[in-house]
Write a protein that holds these residues in place. Sequence first.
Motif, PDB file in Angstrom:
ATOM      1  N   ASN A 284      28.576  15.090  43.260  1.00 16.82           N
ATOM      2  CA  ASN A 284      29.605  15.754  44.050  1.00 16.82           C
ATOM      3  C   ASN A 284      29.193  17.207  44.219  1.00 16.82           C
ATOM      4  N   ALA A 285      29.584  17.785  45.337  1.00 16.50           N
ATOM      5  CA  ALA A 285      29.163  19.141  45.673  1.00 16.50           C
ATOM      6  C   ALA A 285      30.241  20.169  45.345  1.00 16.50           C
ATOM      7  N   ARG A 286      31.127  19.838  44.436  1.00 18.69           N
ATOM      8  CA  ARG A 286      32.240  20.734  44.083  1.00 18.69           C
ATOM      9  C   ARG A 286      32.746  20.339  42.709  1.00 18.69           C
ATOM     10  N   PHE A 287      33.651  21.140  42.162  1.00 14.97           N
ATOM     11  CA  PHE A 287      34.256  20.782  40.886  1.00 14.97           C
ATOM     12  C   PHE A 287      35.022  19.475  41.039  1.00 14.97           C
ATOM     13  N   GLY A 288      34.960  18.632  40.022  1.00 13.27           N
ATOM     14  CA  GLY A 288      35.735  17.401  40.043  1.00 13.27           C
ATOM     15  C   GLY A 288      37.224  17.697  39.956  1.00 13.27           C
ATOM     16  N   ASP A 289      37.996  16.759  40.394  1.00 11.11           N
ATOM     17  CA  ASP A 289      39.448  16.874  40.331  1.00 11.11           C
ATOM     18  C   ASP A 289      39.963  15.536  39.799  1.00 11.11           C
ATOM     19  N   PRO A 290      40.411  15.471  38.538  1.00  6.80           N
ATOM     20  CA  PRO A 290      40.980  16.538  37.718  1.00  6.80           C
ATOM     21  C   PRO A 290      40.077  17.138  36.636  1.00  6.80           C
ATOM     22  N   GLU A 291      38.771  16.908  36.676  1.00  6.53           N
ATOM     23  CA  GLU A 291      37.918  17.481  35.633  1.00  6.53           C
ATOM     24  C   GLU A 291      37.953  19.005  35.624  1.00  6.53           C
ATOM     25  N   CYS A 292      38.039  19.615  36.794  1.00  6.48           N
ATOM     26  CA  CYS A 292      38.073  21.080  36.872  1.00  6.48           C
ATOM     27  C   CYS A 292      39.224  21.644  36.040  1.00  6.48           C
ATOM     28  N   GLN A 293      40.358  20.968  36.058  1.00  9.79           N
ATOM     29  CA  GLN A 293      41.540  21.479  35.364  1.00  9.79           C
ATOM     30  C   GLN A 293      41.290  21.598  33.861  1.00  9.79           C
ATOM     31  N   VAL A 294      40.668  20.582  33.272  1.00 14.98           N
ATOM     32  CA  VAL A 294      40.433  20.638  31.826  1.00 14.98           C
ATOM     33  C   VAL A 294      39.329  21.632  31.491  1.00 14.98           C
ATOM     34  N   LEU A 295      38.335  21.772  32.371  1.00 14.01           N
ATOM     35  CA  LEU A 295      37.264  22.736  32.125  1.00 14.01           C
ATOM     36  C   LEU A 295      37.785  24.171  32.199  1.00 14.01           C
ATOM     37  N   MET A 296      38.643  24.459  33.167  1.00 19.01           N
ATOM     38  CA  MET A 296      39.187  25.813  33.285  1.00 19.01           C
ATOM     39  C   MET A 296      40.027  26.173  32.065  1.00 19.01           C
ATOM     40  N   MET A 297      40.754  25.202  31.524  1.00 26.34           N
ATOM     41  CA  MET A 297      41.557  25.489  30.332  1.00 26.34           C
ATOM     42  C   MET A 297      40.692  25.694  29.097  1.00 26.34           C
ATOM     43  N   ARG A 298      39.524  25.039  29.057  1.00 22.41           N
ATOM     44  CA  ARG A 298      38.652  25.185  27.889  1.00 22.41           C
ATOM     45  C   ARG A 298      37.740  26.405  27.986  1.00 22.41           C
ATOM     46  N   LEU A 299      37.493  26.903  29.188  1.00 24.56           N
ATOM     47  CA  LEU A 299      36.569  28.027  29.348  1.00 24.56           C
ATOM     48  C   LEU A 299      37.119  29.264  28.649  1.00 24.56           C
ATOM     49  N   ALA A 300      36.310  29.826  27.755  1.00 24.88           N
ATOM     50  CA  ALA A 300      36.783  30.943  26.935  1.00 24.88           C
ATOM     51  C   ALA A 300      36.671  32.285  27.652  1.00 24.88           C
ATOM     52  N   GLY A 301      35.711  32.442  28.544  1.00 26.90           N
ATOM     53  CA  GLY A 301      35.478  33.738  29.166  1.00 26.90           C
ATOM     54  C   GLY A 301      35.933  33.794  30.615  1.00 26.90           C
ATOM     55  N   ASP A 302      35.414  34.785  31.311  1.00 19.78           N
ATOM     56  CA  ASP A 302      35.737  35.061  32.710  1.00 19.78           C
ATOM     57  C   ASP A 302      34.899  34.155  33.610  1.00 19.78           C
ATOM     58  N   ILE A 303      35.544  33.464  34.534  1.00 19.65           N
ATOM     59  CA  ILE A 303      34.830  32.574  35.441  1.00 19.65           C
ATOM     60  C   ILE A 303      34.173  33.330  36.591  1.00 19.65           C
ATOM     61  N   VAL A 304      34.716  34.485  36.965  1.00 21.56           N
ATOM     62  CA  VAL A 304      34.288  35.155  38.187  1.00 21.56           C
ATOM     63  C   VAL A 304      32.824  35.573  38.169  1.00 21.56           C
ATOM     64  N   PRO A 305      32.272  36.144  37.080  1.00 22.73           N
ATOM     65  CA  PRO A 305      30.847  36.496  37.106  1.00 22.73           C
ATOM     66  C   PRO A 305      29.929  35.309  37.402  1.00 22.73           C
ATOM     67  N   TYR A 306      30.311  34.125  36.972  1.00 23.21           N
ATOM     68  CA  TYR A 306      29.498  32.924  37.220  1.00 23.21           C
ATOM     69  C   TYR A 306      29.579  32.507  38.691  1.00 23.21           C
ATOM     70  N   LEU A 307      30.786  32.552  39.260  1.00 26.05           N
ATOM     71  CA  LEU A 307      30.950  32.213  40.668  1.00 26.05           C
ATOM     72  C   LEU A 307      30.152  33.188  41.537  1.00 26.05           C
ATOM     73  N   LEU A 308      30.235  34.458  41.202  1.00 33.32           N
ATOM     74  CA  LEU A 308      29.557  35.493  41.979  1.00 33.32           C
ATOM     75  C   LEU A 308      28.038  35.376  41.851  1.00 33.32           C
ATOM     76  N   ALA A 309      27.551  35.100  40.644  1.00 34.69           N
ATOM     77  CA  ALA A 309      26.107  34.975  40.425  1.00 34.69           C
ATOM     78  C   ALA A 309      25.520  33.809  41.212  1.00 34.69           C
ATOM     79  N   CYS A 310      26.226  32.703  41.264  1.00 33.09           N
ATOM     80  CA  CYS A 310      25.760  31.556  42.059  1.00 33.09           C
ATOM     81  C   CYS A 310      25.671  31.939  43.530  1.00 33.09           C
ATOM     82  N   ALA A 311      26.717  32.598  44.038  1.00 32.93           N
ATOM     83  CA  ALA A 311      26.757  32.972  45.445  1.00 32.93           C
ATOM     84  C   ALA A 311      25.656  33.978  45.785  1.00 32.93           C
ATOM     85  N   ARG A 312      25.344  34.873  44.845  1.00 30.07           N
ATOM     86  CA  ARG A 312      24.301  35.876  45.073  1.00 30.07           C
ATOM     87  C   ARG A 312      22.898  35.303  44.903  1.00 30.07           C
ATOM     88  N   GLY A 313      22.787  34.169  44.221  1.00 31.94           N
ATOM     89  CA  GLY A 313      21.491  33.527  44.057  1.00 31.94           C
ATOM     90  C   GLY A 313      20.744  33.897  42.802  1.00 31.94           C
TER      91      GLY A 313
END
Length: 424
Positions: A284-313
């Motif tokens: 799949n080319a995106r976060f799973g649904d509902p897998e994304c929900q459990v991953l976001m709750m378990r993620l301990a840190g900030d998600i934004v630096p990872y999203l931005l780093a992927c977009a920047r390459g």
Amino acid sequence: MNILLVGSGGREHALAWKIAQSPLVKRLICAPGNPGIETYAELAPVKADDAQGLVVLAREMRADLVVVGPEAALANGLADRLAAAGILCFGPTSKAAQLETSKAFSKAFMERHDIPTAGYGVYDRVKDAREALNVFKPPYVIKADGLAAGKGVAISPDKPDAEAEIERMLGGRFGQAGARVVIEEFMDGEEGSLFALCDGQRAVLFGGAQDHKRVFDGDLGPNTGGMGAYSPAPVFDENLVFAAEKQVVLPTMAAMAAEGMPYRGVLYVGLMATSDGPKVVEYNARFGDPECQVLMMRLAGDIVPYLLACARGDVSQLPSPAFKPQTVVCVVMAAKGYPDSPLEGSIIRGAEQNFGPHVQVFHAGTRRRDDGQLVAAGGRVLNICAEGDDITQARERAYEAVQKIDWPGGFCRSDIGWRALDRG
């Protein structure tokens, strides 16, 4: 930062909830969003499949980053249009998204690059597909080639059932998405979902989860977009994850780049843990649904630096994501009649109460009436997610929250997480 989040489901509610916690975020707009997302973001009435409208919105709000939730937006080339406009996007181009949008493409891609998966054939005529059943052994795995909202897979126990399924798919059940079917060998094993954050060249593993595709308890009934999930998934032990990274994730990234389709965004790899090692069920080319929900709750840190780093390459400077040790369980509440004919418009009471620090309720298919009442507006309607010290405690908290919601028009499975429980 100004961030535009695209989508309106439970996955996007979970992303909005997590993104809004980031100190890097100045403004968060979600298009089109839902009543739950409105707590964390401004809503804009632009549909997820309106690529040009979303580009206009991104320009107007001076978006520093666009985060794409649903696959339909990717298939419509939103990432391509944003790139042309000079706007960073977390999500692959339409060519790279073919890993999900065409099962025939993804199977041929895996075959070309020796990525482990089941044997298969692709057919666009009923006669040819029925004859191909003589090559395969039951149970037969039959998939619509295109996007079918998670419902385009059938596992038929015998040839008559498989023939009927072929006729339904090629006969227009899923429209253009079913213009071709893929018939696969049945893989015996336990399935799970592994995620990786990708920058076009490199990938950082982003945890695993296990979902429940069938609509009823005991894994009975038709396939759905997912009736529940939990993370971590015991099937993903260190050996399996190591093998999957070396044999699937990294070769996929290298091969996509080599073929001129560098993959940026999140790569979801549906894996079957077989006696011969991990094999790919689907991409799949995106976060799973509902897998994304459990991953976001378990993620301990900030998600934004990872999203931005992927977009920047460039994800090379980021540490591996840190996850809480707790287990998170998500129970999907769906409208009666789902997945075939979900009943819309039924009133939901109690979904927006305070359930305490261990429970989050994400809206997946809701709308607000003029009188303020929350009502069902889709098939999968609410995601009740709870964390606990183990699978037992997380399940108990999730189902306790389900009991506090007054919604006669809804239902849910009562056995989410049963595989993990069986392992003890």
